[in-house]
Design a protein around this motif. Structure first.
Motif, PDB file in Angstrom:
ATOM      1  N   ARG A 461       0.998  -1.371  -0.005  1.00  0.00           N
ATOM      2  CA  ARG A 461       0.127   0.091   0.040  1.00  0.00           C
ATOM      3  C   ARG A 461       0.954   1.147   0.008  1.00  0.00           C
ATOM      4  O   ARG A 461       1.758   1.428   0.914  1.00  0.00           O
ATOM      5  CB  ARG A 461      -0.752  -0.081   1.195  1.00  0.00           C
ATOM      6  N   HIS A 462       0.559   2.179  -0.919  1.00  0.00           N
ATOM      7  CA  HIS A 462       1.248   3.236  -0.893  1.00  0.00           C
ATOM      8  C   HIS A 462       0.209   4.569  -1.090  1.00  0.00           C
ATOM      9  O   HIS A 462      -0.417   4.908  -1.924  1.00  0.00           O
ATOM     10  CB  HIS A 462       1.854   3.668  -2.347  1.00  0.00           C
ATOM     11  N   PRO A 463      -0.003   5.248   0.250  1.00  0.00           N
ATOM     12  CA  PRO A 463      -0.999   6.006   0.500  1.00  0.00           C
ATOM     13  C   PRO A 463      -0.917   7.337  -0.392  1.00  0.00           C
ATOM     14  O   PRO A 463       0.456   7.783  -0.558  1.00  0.00           O
ATOM     15  CB  PRO A 463      -1.046   6.421   1.954  1.00  0.00           C
ATOM     16  N   PHE A 464      -1.741   7.967  -1.047  1.00  0.00           N
ATOM     17  CA  PHE A 464      -1.894   9.395  -1.762  1.00  0.00           C
ATOM     18  C   PHE A 464      -2.517  10.469  -0.879  1.00  0.00           C
ATOM     19  O   PHE A 464      -3.200  10.070  -0.096  1.00  0.00           O
ATOM     20  CB  PHE A 464      -2.515   9.189  -2.939  1.00  0.00           C
ATOM     21  N   PRO A 465      -1.880  11.575  -0.892  1.00  0.00           N
ATOM     22  CA  PRO A 465      -2.563  12.641  -0.055  1.00  0.00           C
ATOM     23  C   PRO A 465      -4.035  12.913  -0.219  1.00  0.00           C
ATOM     24  O   PRO A 465      -4.494  12.799  -1.270  1.00  0.00           O
ATOM     25  CB  PRO A 465      -1.702  14.066  -0.392  1.00  0.00           C
ATOM     26  N   THR A 466      -4.721  12.847   1.069  1.00  0.00           N
ATOM     27  CA  THR A 466      -6.163  13.075   0.911  1.00  0.00           C
ATOM     28  C   THR A 466      -6.536  14.284   0.163  1.00  0.00           C
ATOM     29  O   THR A 466      -6.023  15.310   0.612  1.00  0.00           O
ATOM     30  CB  THR A 466      -6.764  12.828   2.166  1.00  0.00           C
ATOM     31  N   THR A 467      -7.457  14.449  -0.945  1.00  0.00           N
ATOM     32  CA  THR A 467      -7.876  15.701  -1.499  1.00  0.00           C
ATOM     33  C   THR A 467      -9.517  15.422  -1.570  1.00  0.00           C
ATOM     34  O   THR A 467     -10.009  14.379  -1.524  1.00  0.00           O
ATOM     35  CB  THR A 467      -7.337  15.669  -2.839  1.00  0.00           C
ATOM     36  N   ASN A 468     -10.043  16.581  -1.949  1.00  0.00           N
ATOM     37  CA  ASN A 468     -11.413  16.666  -2.167  1.00  0.00           C
ATOM     38  C   ASN A 468     -11.791  16.151  -3.591  1.00  0.00           C
ATOM     39  O   ASN A 468     -12.947  16.131  -3.904  1.00  0.00           O
ATOM     40  CB  ASN A 468     -12.032  17.950  -1.934  1.00  0.00           C
ATOM     41  N   LEU A 469     -10.846  15.960  -4.322  1.00  0.00           N
ATOM     42  CA  LEU A 469     -10.989  15.438  -5.634  1.00  0.00           C
ATOM     43  C   LEU A 469     -10.899  13.937  -5.796  1.00  0.00           C
ATOM     44  O   LEU A 469     -11.755  13.286  -6.304  1.00  0.00           O
ATOM     45  CB  LEU A 469      -9.960  16.049  -6.692  1.00  0.00           C
ATOM     46  N   LEU A 470      -9.932  13.298  -5.097  1.00  0.00           N
ATOM     47  CA  LEU A 470     -10.012  11.931  -5.212  1.00  0.00           C
ATOM     48  C   LEU A 470     -10.260  11.045  -3.837  1.00  0.00           C
ATOM     49  O   LEU A 470     -10.415   9.771  -3.899  1.00  0.00           O
ATOM     50  CB  LEU A 470      -8.499  11.354  -5.324  1.00  0.00           C
ATOM     51  N   GLY A 471     -10.536  11.840  -2.711  1.00  0.00           N
ATOM     52  CA  GLY A 471     -10.843  11.175  -1.445  1.00  0.00           C
ATOM     53  C   GLY A 471      -9.560  10.675  -0.611  1.00  0.00           C
ATOM     54  O   GLY A 471      -8.526  11.061  -1.139  1.00  0.00           O
ATOM     55  N   ASN A 472      -9.836   9.815   0.328  1.00  0.00           N
ATOM     56  CA  ASN A 472      -8.661   9.028   0.840  1.00  0.00           C
ATOM     57  C   ASN A 472      -8.499   7.829  -0.036  1.00  0.00           C
ATOM     58  O   ASN A 472      -9.079   6.835   0.276  1.00  0.00           O
ATOM     59  CB  ASN A 472      -9.265   8.601   2.212  1.00  0.00           C
ATOM     60  N   VAL A 473      -7.325   7.812  -0.807  1.00  0.00           N
ATOM     61  CA  VAL A 473      -6.917   6.974  -1.704  1.00  0.00           C
ATOM     62  C   VAL A 473      -5.536   6.250  -1.376  1.00  0.00           C
ATOM     63  O   VAL A 473      -4.779   6.952  -0.791  1.00  0.00           O
ATOM     64  CB  VAL A 473      -7.364   7.443  -3.134  1.00  0.00           C
ATOM     65  N   SER A 474      -5.374   5.198  -1.971  1.00  0.00           N
ATOM     66  CA  SER A 474      -3.952   4.620  -1.990  1.00  0.00           C
ATOM     67  C   SER A 474      -3.708   3.897  -3.212  1.00  0.00           C
ATOM     68  O   SER A 474      -4.721   3.593  -3.967  1.00  0.00           O
ATOM     69  CB  SER A 474      -3.793   3.856  -0.761  1.00  0.00           C
ATOM     70  N   LEU A 475      -2.435   3.828  -3.647  1.00  0.00           N
ATOM     71  CA  LEU A 475      -2.093   2.790  -4.583  1.00  0.00           C
ATOM     72  C   LEU A 475      -1.485   1.732  -4.087  1.00  0.00           C
ATOM     73  O   LEU A 475      -0.813   1.649  -3.429  1.00  0.00           O
ATOM     74  CB  LEU A 475      -0.839   3.505  -5.489  1.00  0.00           C
ATOM     75  N   TYR A 476      -2.227   0.585  -4.518  1.00  0.00           N
ATOM     76  CA  TYR A 476      -1.878  -0.979  -4.341  1.00  0.00           C
ATOM     77  C   TYR A 476      -1.169  -1.593  -5.488  1.00  0.00           C
ATOM     78  O   TYR A 476      -1.556  -1.772  -6.289  1.00  0.00           O
ATOM     79  CB  TYR A 476      -3.169  -1.707  -4.021  1.00  0.00           C
ATOM     80  N   THR A 477       0.274  -1.884  -4.941  1.00  0.00           N
ATOM     81  CA  THR A 477       1.060  -2.665  -6.009  1.00  0.00           C
ATOM     82  C   THR A 477       1.379  -4.225  -5.661  1.00  0.00           C
ATOM     83  O   THR A 477       1.542  -4.176  -4.617  1.00  0.00           O
ATOM     84  CB  THR A 477       2.152  -1.841  -6.472  1.00  0.00           C
ATOM     85  N   ARG A 478       1.318  -4.940  -6.631  1.00  0.00           N
ATOM     86  CA  ARG A 478       1.500  -6.509  -6.290  1.00  0.00           C
ATOM     87  C   ARG A 478       3.114  -6.612  -5.480  1.00  0.00           C
ATOM     88  O   ARG A 478       3.977  -5.998  -5.932  1.00  0.00           O
ATOM     89  CB  ARG A 478       1.569  -7.081  -7.614  1.00  0.00           C
ATOM     90  N   LYS A 479       2.949  -7.307  -4.467  1.00  0.00           N
ATOM     91  CA  LYS A 479       4.110  -7.658  -3.934  1.00  0.00           C
ATOM     92  C   LYS A 479       5.295  -8.286  -4.655  1.00  0.00           C
ATOM     93  O   LYS A 479       5.025  -9.115  -5.504  1.00  0.00           O
ATOM     94  CB  LYS A 479       3.807  -8.389  -2.421  1.00  0.00           C
TER      95      LYS A 479
END
Length: 520
Positions: A461-479
């Motif tokens: 899991r690689h969190p992305f800063p929370t914004t009012n455009l994308l919300g509370n999101v993260s990038l998940y990459t295969r281990k």
């Protein structure tokens, strides 16, 4: 018509409701719209970069009702504009025939895909004051019985289910625990095809009897999904006797009569793309996909529910511009992956709000529109796909967990049960008879179920800063997978003293130091 408010006018509205709510410094900063140095504040202040383009949502101070005719099916969609908590939240209700009036679509500006708050009476001035933080009462405040009763109607929070309904819900839990899937790719493709070719359509139930759905001539339908949470622990507004089907059909309540000339729409899209690329959020987004480890064999990006980009003039409707920013973000992913790996990547998009003009604009920008009825796009996901679906508004993560194991996913952050309970728990209490009080959990449209959590265990899991455009999101990459092959006895004898282990690191981001460290 658009509704825009200056910071001064918003402050006046806050002052008018101060007799009921006492805003703390944090909420005041957000309502004021001033930049606080965060990415969220930067999105809210895009007016400094473009004269008429901004990401703030239109607000309306008074409580009123407007209606418009559905461009697809002639239904009347009633829009209730309520000044909830002094924030002017925008509530939309589809009052199509046969639809429960309380079964609302997911609302704009509600974090983590929550639906609107439970229905209640208009608040009146009381002696007690409640601190509001991001639209919710602070749990630290003491709320009297008389004050709480003016906010929430208990019938919209709790419900006494009939025994036959409870039996079916128990069967859902038991079947789910055996590993039975709610969706398969074949079923998703079949229902997409049958919508326009078969009548009536047989809808398969997860438990209980199947449902026959009779389509009406001249109406356009989309697939509505019901995940594990909806079936096993349904919300209070679920109608009695409704079949326990993972997929049902619903008329599409969108009006595309405001679409303009293709060149005008393309010009608006280009402006929003330029703002996105120059904005710190867009730059941070590009950096994420250029920096973080990603499988080099990704050949497809599939987007879900990014929003209509031509339903109404972008200049007057921030929601349309937000949809354009999200599509520009998808194009940023393609550019970053192509620069890193030099591969040709297909770009797909599914959204039931797309109209003919949307499809034309997106085609010009390299998108292939799939799943016009909301289901077919999932058939495009495989182990070489990156899923891009921030705040989709339906149980997308559950569907992906049942049907595929993508190479990567950019979507709402998956929370543990404890984190989810804390994030979704109401900050207001509701008073019942004899002074009993209770809190409730907000209804999530894209919940984190056991299978979703099981899926992401295999991803970083690689969190992305929370914004009012994308919300509370993260990038998940295969281990990263590291495999060591043990040599046979004969090979060991023939290669005495030598290290015959082979290490495989399929991730393109692995460095020479990583490989050397593994061999040691």
């Amino acid at each position: 018509m658009s509704y825009k408010f200056t910071s001064e006018s918003i402050r006046k509205r806050i002052k008018n409701v101060k007799a009921i709510f006492r805003s703390d410094d944090r909420s005041a900063s957000r309502v004021d719209g001033s930049s606080d140095g965060t990415l969220d504040g930067l999105v809210t202040n895009l007016d400094s970069d473009a004269s008429s383009l901004d990401l703030t949502s239109p607000r309306r101070a008074s409580t009123s009702t407007a209606s418009k005719t559905n461009g697809h099916n002639g239904h009347i969609n009633v829009y209730h504009l309520e000044d909830r908590n002094g924030a002017g939240d925008y509530l939309e209700r589809d009052e199509s025939p046969g639809r429960s009036p309380d079964n609302h679509e997911s609302q704009e500006d509600v974090p983590r895909g929550r639906s609107r708050e439970p229905k209640g009476k208009e608040p009146v001035q009381e002696e007690e004051e409640i601190t509001i933080t991001n639209g919710h009462a602070s749990p630290a405040e003491s709320v009297t019985t008389s004050t709480v009763s003016t906010f929430v109607d208990p019938s919209t929070v709790f419900r006494a289910w009939q025994d036959d309904e409870l039996q079916l819900q128990r069967e859902v839990i038991e079947k789910y625990q055996t590993g039975a899937k709610l969706w398969t790719k074949e079923e998703l493709v079949n229902i997409e095809k049958k919508i326009n070719t078969v009548n009536p359509i047989l809808l398969q139930s997860y438990v209980g009897p199947n449902q026959k759905f009779e389509r009406q001539v001249g109406l356009t339908y989309r697939v509505e999904f019901h995940g594990y949470r909806d079936l096993a622990f349904p919300p209070p507004f679920r109608p009695n006797g409704m079949p326990y089907c993972p997929m049902t059909l619903k008329t599409m309540p969108y009006d595309y009569s405001f679409s303009r000339d293709l060149e005008i729409e393309l010009d608006a899209f280009h402006k929003c793309t330029a703002i996105w690329l120059a904005n710190p959020i867009g730059q941070q987004f590009y950096s994420m996909f250029m920096r973080l480890p990603l499988p080099p064999d990704i050949n497809k990006v599939v987007c879900f529910n990014l929003g209509s980009i031509t339903a109404k003039p972008a200049d007057d409707h921030p929601k349309i511009r937000q949809a354009m920013y999200k599509h520009a973000a998808a194009m940023t992913i393609i550019e970053a992956l192509h620069r890193r790996f030099g591969t040709v990547i297909q770009l797909f998009a599914q959204d039931t709000t797309y109209c003919a003009e949307c499809t034309q604009v997106l085609f010009q920008k390299g998108f292939s529109v799939v799943g016009l009825h909301g289901a077919g796009g999932f058939a495009e996901i495989d182990d070489k796909t990156l899923v891009f679906a921030p705040n989709p508004g339906f149980c997308l993560k559950e569907i992906v967990a049942d049907t595929a194991e993508p190479a990567a996913m950019f979507w709402d952050t998956v929370l543990s049960p404890e984190e989810a309970e804390k994030a979704n728990r109401s900050h207001r209490s509701i008073t019942l008879e004899d002074g009993l009080t209770s809190h409730w959990e907000y209804y999530e449209t894209d919940p984190d179920t056991p299978r979703v959590r099981s899926l992401v265990e295999n991803y970083e899991r690689h969190p992305f800063p929370t914004t009012n455009l994308l919300g509370n999101v993260s990038l998940y990459t295969r281990k990263q997978q590291v495999k060591s092959e043990t040599p046979s006895a004969s090979e060991s004898n023939s290669t005495s003293g030598s290290d015959s282990k082979s290490t495989t690191i399929p991730n393109a981001a692995a460095t020479t130091e990583d490989v050397e460290g593994t061999e040691k």
